[in-house]
Design a protein around this motif. Structure first.
Motif, PDB file in Angstrom:
ATOM      1  N   ALA A  65       0.224 -11.747   2.451  1.00 25.16           N
ATOM      2  CA  ALA A  65      -0.696 -11.654   3.585  1.00 25.16           C
ATOM      3  C   ALA A  65      -2.138 -11.760   3.106  1.00 25.16           C
ATOM      4  CB  ALA A  65      -0.484 -10.347   4.342  1.00 25.16           C
ATOM      5  N   HIS A  66      -2.423 -11.117   1.991  1.00 23.99           N
ATOM      6  CA  HIS A  66      -3.784 -11.219   1.462  1.00 23.99           C
ATOM      7  C   HIS A  66      -4.020 -12.587   0.824  1.00 23.99           C
ATOM      8  CE1 HIS A  66      -7.552 -10.461  -0.468  1.00 23.99           C
ATOM      9  NE2 HIS A  66      -7.018 -10.987  -1.558  1.00 23.99           N
ATOM     10  N   HIS A  67      -3.113 -12.970  -0.054  1.00 22.62           N
ATOM     11  CA  HIS A  67      -3.308 -14.181  -0.855  1.00 22.62           C
ATOM     12  C   HIS A  67      -3.602 -15.414   0.006  1.00 22.62           C
ATOM     13  CE1 HIS A  67      -2.745 -17.109  -4.091  1.00 22.62           C
ATOM     14  NE2 HIS A  67      -2.032 -17.789  -3.221  1.00 22.62           N
ATOM     15  N   PHE A  68      -2.794 -15.650   1.010  1.00 23.56           N
ATOM     16  CA  PHE A  68      -2.940 -16.882   1.790  1.00 23.56           C
ATOM     17  C   PHE A  68      -4.119 -16.849   2.762  1.00 23.56           C
ATOM     18  CE2 PHE A  68       1.500 -17.252   0.386  1.00 23.56           C
ATOM     19  CZ  PHE A  68       1.341 -18.423  -0.351  1.00 23.56           C
ATOM     20  N   GLY A  69      -4.804 -15.716   2.843  1.00 27.41           N
ATOM     21  CA  GLY A  69      -6.011 -15.644   3.655  1.00 27.41           C
ATOM     22  C   GLY A  69      -7.276 -15.568   2.823  1.00 27.41           C
ATOM     23  N   CYS A  70      -7.137 -15.659   1.508  1.00 22.98           N
ATOM     24  CA  CYS A  70      -8.286 -15.471   0.616  1.00 22.98           C
ATOM     25  C   CYS A  70      -8.483 -16.720  -0.243  1.00 22.98           C
ATOM     26  CB  CYS A  70      -8.047 -14.248  -0.267  1.00 22.98           C
ATOM     27  SG  CYS A  70      -9.331 -13.978  -1.503  1.00 22.98           S
ATOM     28  N   ARG A  71      -9.582 -17.401  -0.033  1.00 28.11           N
ATOM     29  CA  ARG A  71      -9.856 -18.630  -0.786  1.00 28.11           C
ATOM     30  C   ARG A  71      -9.923 -18.386  -2.290  1.00 28.11           C
ATOM     31  NH1 ARG A  71     -12.483 -22.998   2.392  1.00 28.11           N
ATOM     32  NH2 ARG A  71     -12.436 -22.314   4.551  1.00 28.11           N
ATOM     33  N   GLN A  72     -10.505 -17.257  -2.691  1.00 27.16           N
ATOM     34  CA  GLN A  72     -10.629 -16.962  -4.118  1.00 27.16           C
ATOM     35  C   GLN A  72      -9.252 -16.756  -4.755  1.00 27.16           C
ATOM     36  OE1 GLN A  72     -13.470 -13.906  -5.011  1.00 27.16           O
ATOM     37  NE2 GLN A  72     -12.892 -13.795  -7.160  1.00 27.16           N
ATOM     38  N   CYS A  85      -9.842 -12.007  -6.244  1.00 23.64           N
ATOM     39  CA  CYS A  85     -10.864 -11.127  -5.683  1.00 23.64           C
ATOM     40  C   CYS A  85     -10.517  -9.659  -5.992  1.00 23.64           C
ATOM     41  CB  CYS A  85     -10.985 -11.365  -4.182  1.00 23.64           C
ATOM     42  SG  CYS A  85      -9.653 -10.639  -3.215  1.00 23.64           S
ATOM     43  N   PRO A  86     -11.451  -8.733  -5.742  1.00 25.35           N
ATOM     44  CA  PRO A  86     -11.192  -7.313  -6.008  1.00 25.35           C
ATOM     45  C   PRO A  86     -10.013  -6.723  -5.225  1.00 25.35           C
ATOM     46  CG  PRO A  86     -13.537  -7.684  -5.754  1.00 25.35           C
ATOM     47  CD  PRO A  86     -12.846  -8.974  -5.378  1.00 25.35           C
ATOM     48  N   VAL A  87      -9.690  -7.273  -4.080  1.00 23.05           N
ATOM     49  CA  VAL A  87      -8.527  -6.801  -3.316  1.00 23.05           C
ATOM     50  C   VAL A  87      -7.252  -7.449  -3.851  1.00 23.05           C
ATOM     51  CG1 VAL A  87      -7.419  -6.792  -1.047  1.00 23.05           C
ATOM     52  CG2 VAL A  87      -9.868  -6.328  -1.247  1.00 23.05           C
ATOM     53  N   GLY A  88      -7.313  -8.749  -4.117  1.00 23.40           N
ATOM     54  CA  GLY A  88      -6.143  -9.489  -4.544  1.00 23.40           C
ATOM     55  C   GLY A  88      -5.700  -9.202  -5.969  1.00 23.40           C
ATOM     56  N   ALA A  89      -6.638  -8.882  -6.854  1.00 23.10           N
ATOM     57  CA  ALA A  89      -6.296  -8.660  -8.262  1.00 23.10           C
ATOM     58  C   ALA A  89      -5.286  -7.521  -8.457  1.00 23.10           C
ATOM     59  CB  ALA A  89      -7.560  -8.432  -9.084  1.00 23.10           C
ATOM     60  N   PRO A  90      -5.516  -6.328  -7.865  1.00 23.88           N
ATOM     61  CA  PRO A  90      -4.506  -5.281  -8.056  1.00 23.88           C
ATOM     62  C   PRO A  90      -3.175  -5.590  -7.377  1.00 23.88           C
ATOM     63  CG  PRO A  90      -6.324  -4.474  -6.689  1.00 23.88           C
ATOM     64  CD  PRO A  90      -6.698  -5.829  -7.182  1.00 23.88           C
ATOM     65  N   LEU A  91      -3.236  -6.257  -6.216  1.00 23.52           N
ATOM     66  CA  LEU A  91      -1.985  -6.655  -5.563  1.00 23.52           C
ATOM     67  C   LEU A  91      -1.206  -7.599  -6.470  1.00 23.52           C
ATOM     68  CD1 LEU A  91      -3.184  -7.304  -1.908  1.00 23.52           C
ATOM     69  CD2 LEU A  91      -1.630  -5.505  -2.667  1.00 23.52           C
ATOM     70  N   TRP A  92      -1.901  -8.541  -7.094  1.00 31.54           N
ATOM     71  CA  TRP A  92      -1.278  -9.504  -7.995  1.00 31.54           C
ATOM     72  C   TRP A  92      -0.663  -8.812  -9.207  1.00 31.54           C
ATOM     73  CZ3 TRP A  92       0.895 -13.941  -8.411  1.00 31.54           C
ATOM     74  CH2 TRP A  92       1.007 -14.573  -9.641  1.00 31.54           C
ATOM     75  N   ARG A  93      -1.381  -7.851  -9.782  1.00 27.77           N
ATOM     76  CA  ARG A  93      -0.863  -7.145 -10.965  1.00 27.77           C
ATOM     77  C   ARG A  93       0.434  -6.419 -10.642  1.00 27.77           C
ATOM     78  NH1 ARG A  93      -6.369  -6.352 -11.976  1.00 27.77           N
ATOM     79  NH2 ARG A  93      -6.372  -4.340 -10.902  1.00 27.77           N
ATOM     80  N   VAL A  94       0.470  -5.726  -9.505  1.00 27.48           N
ATOM     81  CA  VAL A  94       1.683  -4.998  -9.114  1.00 27.48           C
ATOM     82  C   VAL A  94       2.816  -5.980  -8.829  1.00 27.48           C
ATOM     83  CG1 VAL A  94       2.712  -3.508  -7.350  1.00 27.48           C
ATOM     84  CG2 VAL A  94       0.444  -2.991  -8.264  1.00 27.48           C
ATOM     85  N   PHE A  95       2.511  -7.053  -8.111  1.00 31.22           N
ATOM     86  CA  PHE A  95       3.505  -8.061  -7.772  1.00 31.22           C
ATOM     87  C   PHE A  95       4.091  -8.675  -9.048  1.00 31.22           C
ATOM     88  CE2 PHE A  95       4.677 -12.397  -6.397  1.00 31.22           C
ATOM     89  CZ  PHE A  95       5.519 -12.092  -5.350  1.00 31.22           C
ATOM     90  N   GLN A  96       3.245  -9.049  -9.979  1.00 30.24           N
ATOM     91  CA  GLN A  96       3.698  -9.650 -11.240  1.00 30.24           C
ATOM     92  C   GLN A  96       4.494  -8.660 -12.080  1.00 30.24           C
ATOM     93  OE1 GLN A  96       3.627 -12.910 -10.539  1.00 30.24           O
ATOM     94  NE2 GLN A  96       3.321 -13.090 -12.710  1.00 30.24           N
ATOM     95  N   ALA A  97       4.077  -7.403 -12.094  1.00 27.31           N
ATOM     96  CA  ALA A  97       4.808  -6.396 -12.867  1.00 27.31           C
ATOM     97  C   ALA A  97       6.231  -6.263 -12.344  1.00 27.31           C
ATOM     98  CB  ALA A  97       4.090  -5.048 -12.795  1.00 27.31           C
ATOM     99  N   ARG A  98       6.401  -6.304 -11.032  1.00 23.79           N
ATOM    100  CA  ARG A  98       7.748  -6.225 -10.451  1.00 23.79           C
ATOM    101  C   ARG A  98       8.566  -7.461 -10.807  1.00 23.79           C
ATOM    102  NH1 ARG A  98       8.288  -2.463  -6.092  1.00 23.79           N
ATOM    103  NH2 ARG A  98       7.169  -0.669  -6.857  1.00 23.79           N
TER     104      ARG A  98
END
Length: 109
Positions: A65-72, A85-98
């Motif tokens: 939901a965040h990724h596809f709405g954020c150009r960065q 971005c500062p919002v997407g980076a932690p979401l990405w880290r958790v997603f990748q860790a899983r």
């Protein structure tokens, strides 16, 4: 009898993150489960799988939901030299860790 949610909490507090494989199997890193843990997991396997699938779906939904709405974040997904971005980076880290944890699972319950 202990609930599936309690078992999952206990596993996570012990640093153990179970993964669902093929939609019907639970996997854990080799050598981390005690006999008592295995027994509790087997007794609550279906409920644990339901909880984990719901958790994974919610995590993926939040990330996408965040990724596809954020150009960065879109740009960073296409070019690994760019940062999310500062919002997407932690979401990405958790997603990748899983995702990585799922690839490293060896022992099935």
């Amino acid at each position: 009898m202990v609930s599936a949610a309690r078992i999952l909490d206990d596993l996570r507090q012990a640093g153990i993150e179970p993964e669902v494989l093929d939609g019907n199997r639970l996997a854990f890193p080799t050598g981390v489960l005690t006999d008592d843990m295995r027994h509790a997991i087997r007794a609550n396997k279906a409920e644990l799988i339901e909880l984990l699938l719901a958790d994974q779906a919610a995590l993926a939904a939040r990330y996408y939901a965040h990724h596809f709405g954020c150009r960065q974040c879109i740009a960073a997904g296409r070019n690994p030299d760019l940062q999310r971005c500062p919002v997407g980076a932690p979401l990405w880290r958790v997603f990748q860790a899983r995702v990585r944890a799922g690839k490293q699972q060896i022992q099935s319950a």
